[in-house]
Design a protein around this motif. Structure first.
Motif, PDB file in Angstrom:
ATOM      1  N   ASN A  94       1.006  -1.327  -0.537  1.00 21.07           N
ATOM      2  CA  ASN A  94       0.074  -0.024   0.336  1.00 21.07           C
ATOM      3  C   ASN A  94       0.852   1.154   0.360  1.00 21.07           C
ATOM      4  O   ASN A  94       0.377   2.629  -0.709  1.00 21.07           O
ATOM      5  CB  ASN A  94      -0.946  -0.136   1.644  1.00 21.07           C
ATOM      6  CG  ASN A  94      -2.427  -1.036   1.079  1.00 21.07           C
ATOM      7  OD1 ASN A  94      -2.662  -1.153   0.232  1.00 21.07           O
ATOM      8  ND2 ASN A  94      -2.254  -1.884   2.295  1.00 21.07           N
ATOM      9  N   GLN A  95       2.297   1.337   0.331  1.00 24.39           N
ATOM     10  CA  GLN A  95       3.082   1.953   0.521  1.00 24.39           C
ATOM     11  C   GLN A  95       4.385   2.026   0.040  1.00 24.39           C
ATOM     12  O   GLN A  95       4.953   0.536  -0.418  1.00 24.39           O
ATOM     13  CB  GLN A  95       3.406   2.892   1.707  1.00 24.39           C
ATOM     14  CG  GLN A  95       1.864   3.151   2.801  1.00 24.39           C
ATOM     15  CD  GLN A  95       0.861   1.894   3.617  1.00 24.39           C
ATOM     16  OE1 GLN A  95       2.214   1.050   3.496  1.00 24.39           O
ATOM     17  NE2 GLN A  95       0.377   2.360   3.685  1.00 24.39           N
ATOM     18  N   ASP A  96       4.965   2.938  -0.186  1.00 25.24           N
ATOM     19  CA  ASP A  96       6.555   3.063  -0.657  1.00 25.24           C
ATOM     20  C   ASP A  96       6.713   1.972   0.319  1.00 25.24           C
ATOM     21  O   ASP A  96       6.827   2.550   1.707  1.00 25.24           O
ATOM     22  CB  ASP A  96       6.921   3.746  -1.539  1.00 25.24           C
ATOM     23  CG  ASP A  96       6.297   4.535  -2.481  1.00 25.24           C
ATOM     24  OD1 ASP A  96       5.574   3.996  -3.468  1.00 25.24           O
ATOM     25  OD2 ASP A  96       7.416   5.771  -2.206  1.00 25.24           O
ATOM     26  N   VAL A  97       8.247   0.794  -0.176  1.00 26.41           N
ATOM     27  CA  VAL A  97       8.621  -0.047   0.786  1.00 26.41           C
ATOM     28  C   VAL A  97      10.248   0.422   1.126  1.00 26.41           C
ATOM     29  O   VAL A  97      10.473  -0.172  -0.276  1.00 26.41           O
ATOM     30  CB  VAL A  97       8.131  -1.158   1.673  1.00 26.41           C
ATOM     31  CG1 VAL A  97       8.289  -2.181   0.118  1.00 26.41           C
ATOM     32  CG2 VAL A  97       8.770  -1.940   2.038  1.00 26.41           C
ATOM     33  N   TYR A  98      10.920   0.030   2.024  1.00 23.54           N
ATOM     34  CA  TYR A  98      12.340   0.059   1.709  1.00 23.54           C
ATOM     35  C   TYR A  98      12.800  -0.545   2.828  1.00 23.54           C
ATOM     36  O   TYR A  98      12.893   0.038   4.107  1.00 23.54           O
ATOM     37  CB  TYR A  98      13.218   0.909   1.084  1.00 23.54           C
ATOM     38  CG  TYR A  98      14.960   0.846   0.946  1.00 23.54           C
ATOM     39  CD1 TYR A  98      15.207   0.153   0.899  1.00 23.54           C
ATOM     40  CD2 TYR A  98      15.366   1.637   2.215  1.00 23.54           C
ATOM     41  CE1 TYR A  98      16.624  -0.456   1.232  1.00 23.54           C
ATOM     42  CE2 TYR A  98      17.358   1.517   2.023  1.00 23.54           C
ATOM     43  CZ  TYR A  98      17.227   0.075   1.680  1.00 23.54           C
ATOM     44  OH  TYR A  98      18.878   0.053   1.897  1.00 23.54           O
ATOM     45  N   LEU A 111      14.839  -4.882   0.414  1.00 20.90           N
ATOM     46  CA  LEU A 111      13.289  -5.108  -0.589  1.00 20.90           C
ATOM     47  C   LEU A 111      12.924  -3.477  -0.790  1.00 20.90           C
ATOM     48  O   LEU A 111      13.125  -3.041  -0.063  1.00 20.90           O
ATOM     49  CB  LEU A 111      11.922  -5.789   0.063  1.00 20.90           C
ATOM     50  CG  LEU A 111      10.663  -5.802  -0.737  1.00 20.90           C
ATOM     51  CD1 LEU A 111      10.863  -6.448  -2.152  1.00 20.90           C
ATOM     52  CD2 LEU A 111       9.711  -5.786   0.425  1.00 20.90           C
ATOM     53  N   LYS A 112      12.587  -3.261  -1.878  1.00 19.96           N
ATOM     54  CA  LYS A 112      12.673  -2.401  -2.958  1.00 19.96           C
ATOM     55  C   LYS A 112      11.864  -2.052  -3.920  1.00 19.96           C
ATOM     56  O   LYS A 112      11.559  -2.241  -4.674  1.00 19.96           O
ATOM     57  CB  LYS A 112      13.718  -1.097  -2.951  1.00 19.96           C
ATOM     58  CG  LYS A 112      13.891   0.013  -2.862  1.00 19.96           C
ATOM     59  CD  LYS A 112      15.436   0.631  -2.857  1.00 19.96           C
ATOM     60  CE  LYS A 112      15.217   2.443  -3.068  1.00 19.96           C
ATOM     61  NZ  LYS A 112      16.550   2.878  -3.064  1.00 19.96           N
ATOM     62  N   LEU A 113      10.013  -1.592  -3.029  1.00 22.11           N
ATOM     63  CA  LEU A 113       9.407  -1.112  -4.745  1.00 22.11           C
ATOM     64  C   LEU A 113       8.417  -0.276  -4.179  1.00 22.11           C
ATOM     65  O   LEU A 113       8.181   0.515  -2.846  1.00 22.11           O
ATOM     66  CB  LEU A 113       8.362  -2.884  -3.550  1.00 22.11           C
ATOM     67  CG  LEU A 113       8.637  -4.054  -3.513  1.00 22.11           C
ATOM     68  CD1 LEU A 113       7.524  -4.485  -3.840  1.00 22.11           C
ATOM     69  CD2 LEU A 113       9.566  -4.650  -5.499  1.00 22.11           C
ATOM     70  N   ARG A 114       8.109  -0.098  -5.390  1.00 22.74           N
ATOM     71  CA  ARG A 114       6.974   1.135  -4.779  1.00 22.74           C
ATOM     72  C   ARG A 114       5.648   0.724  -4.243  1.00 22.74           C
ATOM     73  O   ARG A 114       5.216  -0.003  -4.596  1.00 22.74           O
ATOM     74  CB  ARG A 114       7.095   1.754  -6.497  1.00 22.74           C
ATOM     75  CG  ARG A 114       8.457   2.699  -6.989  1.00 22.74           C
ATOM     76  CD  ARG A 114       8.271   3.877  -6.143  1.00 22.74           C
ATOM     77  NE  ARG A 114       9.536   4.757  -6.237  1.00 22.74           N
ATOM     78  CZ  ARG A 114      10.314   5.715  -5.199  1.00 22.74           C
ATOM     79  NH1 ARG A 114       9.214   5.928  -4.248  1.00 22.74           N
ATOM     80  NH2 ARG A 114      10.999   7.003  -6.029  1.00 22.74           N
ATOM     81  N   ALA A 115       5.045   1.263  -3.722  1.00 21.01           N
ATOM     82  CA  ALA A 115       3.365   1.338  -3.761  1.00 21.01           C
ATOM     83  C   ALA A 115       2.476   0.557  -5.663  1.00 21.01           C
ATOM     84  O   ALA A 115       2.906   1.451  -6.454  1.00 21.01           O
ATOM     85  CB  ALA A 115       2.829   2.625  -3.186  1.00 21.01           C
TER      86      ALA A 115
END
Length: 410
Positions: A94-98, A111-115
């Motif tokens: 649901n949100q960007d994550v790093y 882990l690095k992903l955009r929402a």
């Protein structure tokens, strides 16, 4: 994770136990070196280092009173290979994550992903499955793993992979290079046969759950099993009752699921039960759960067996606390005799289990049978009656993971 596929092959479930859960670990032996480890109470993730997968399996059986037919482990490189072999898996946040290191909190999966939704494979798939801090805790990680598995199954079904035998065979061949499995499924064909059990299970009949836990009184960074809610789940699995409620309703007045009880099914060539007078039976007192053990309970039930022709039934002085009454046996050759013992006492067939810890046919008189000569019949749990604390996720659920605040920034 404990995977259960129903006897009628119409539903399936995966139940996780968080790695930091404090459990009773039985005495284990490292098969390669012969090193023995004494029984202890520790977190479940320590079992692999105390005798390998066999110790983990024995711990699960002690925890659940469920006989486990097979086991398999997959290493980190195997996760990467399998994610690539299936063309990636859709995951969503649901949100960007790093999930990187933070002040005072080292490590992180990276882990690095955009929402939104991303198809992960290779190293990124492994990072998703290992992410802990960014998803809040071990419980969050288990939920993310369940989302991944559900998404993977949906993807394979949408691609008709379970009916594409050449492709499924290729996947099995890729898997065997990264899997360590129990002896009886140590070939591509047997692994393929196991995968095909999921072919006819609809996505909405697949349930992912995490066993209910509570904060450990002695350590806020550890958890313990929520015994009341967990036992409801173990009972459903033992009795082969679906964790989902999406199946056809049971026939009126049936009072129990139509499918046979889970566990090893005796081969059709198996000999009938032996003469009761020649069947050795051990009876132990397990009534001491939540209250003092009932004095001489094992002696009383052994006496009942003797009166029914089991002349070699004897009480054991050992106190082995168990919530539910069980009949355990050691080898397939004892299966019919164990069922005969259960029938003589009115114990349901689903409570008869093969056990790695049994040396002979053993009746464990549980806390559910503290008085009386005949076992009190228990109502069968209803399909889908899983405690809310189990974090249930249906196979059709396409929701996204929430990211813990500090890990929303890149």
């Amino acid at each position: 994770m404990l995977i259960h596929i129903s006897a009628d092959r119409k539903n399936a479930s995966v139940t996780s136990v968080p790695r930091d859960t404090i459990v009773e670990i039985p005495e284990c032996t490292e098969p390669k070196t012969g090193t023995k480890f004494k029984a202890t109470k520790a977190t479940i993730n320590q079992t692999l280092g105390r005798g390998g997968a066999g110790c983990t399996l024995a711990t699960w059986e002690k925890l659940t009173n469920i006989y486990i037919d097979h086991w398999m482990t997959i290493d980190f490189s195997g996760v990467v290979k399998m994610a690539d072999a299936i063309g990636g898996v859709d995951v969503c946040v649901n949100q960007d994550v790093y999930d990187g290191p933070k002040p005072g909190v080292g490590g992180g999966s990276g882990l690095k992903l955009r929402a939104g939704t991303t198809k992960v494979q290779g190293e990124q798939a492994l990072q998703w499955l290992r992410t802990r801090h960014a998803f809040g805790s071990d419980l969050g990680r288990a939920k993310a793993q369940h989302m991944y598995m559900n998404s993977m199954i949906r993807g394979l079904k949408s691609q008709n992979a379970f009916t594409d035998i050449p492709r499924l065979t290729n996947l099995a061949e890729a898997a065997t290079k990264s899997l360590e499995v129990s002896e009886e499924i140590g070939s591509v064909k047997k692994l393929l046969d196991l995968a095909l059990l999921l072919k006819d299970v609809p996505v909405n009949r697949i349930t992912m759950a995490t066993i209910p836990v509570l904060e450990a009184p002695s350590d806020r960074n550890r958890v313990v099993i929520d015994t009341a809610d967990a036992e409801k789940m173990w009972t459903m699995l033992r009795k082969d009752v679906a964790l989902d409620a999406n199946g056809d309703p049971a026939p009126a007045g049936s009072g129990s699921p139509s499918a046979p009880a889970p566990g090893p099914t005796p081969a059709t060539s198996q000999p009938p039960a032996s003469d009761p007078a020649k069947t050795t039976v051990q009876v132990v007192n397990g009534t001491g759960v939540g209250a003092p053990a009932v004095s001489k309970r094992a002696t009383a039930i052994a006496g009942q067996l003797v009166s029914k022709g089991f002349a070699l039934a004897k009480a054991d002085s050992t106190l082995t606390p168990e919530k539910a009454t069980l009949v355990r046996y050691a080898t397939d050759a004892q299966a019919a005799d164990a069922q005969a013992v259960a029938a003589a006492l009115g114990i349901p067939a689903g409570s008869v289990q093969k056990s790695a810890t049994a040396s002979k046919i053993t009746v464990v008189v549980g806390a559910d049978w503290r008085e009386g000569d005949a076992y009190p019949q228990q109502p069968a749990p209803e399909a889908g009656a899983v405690p809310e604390t189990a974090e249930v996720l249906n196979g059709t659920d396409t929701s996204c993971m929430d990211v813990y605040g500090p890990y929303q920034k890149w």
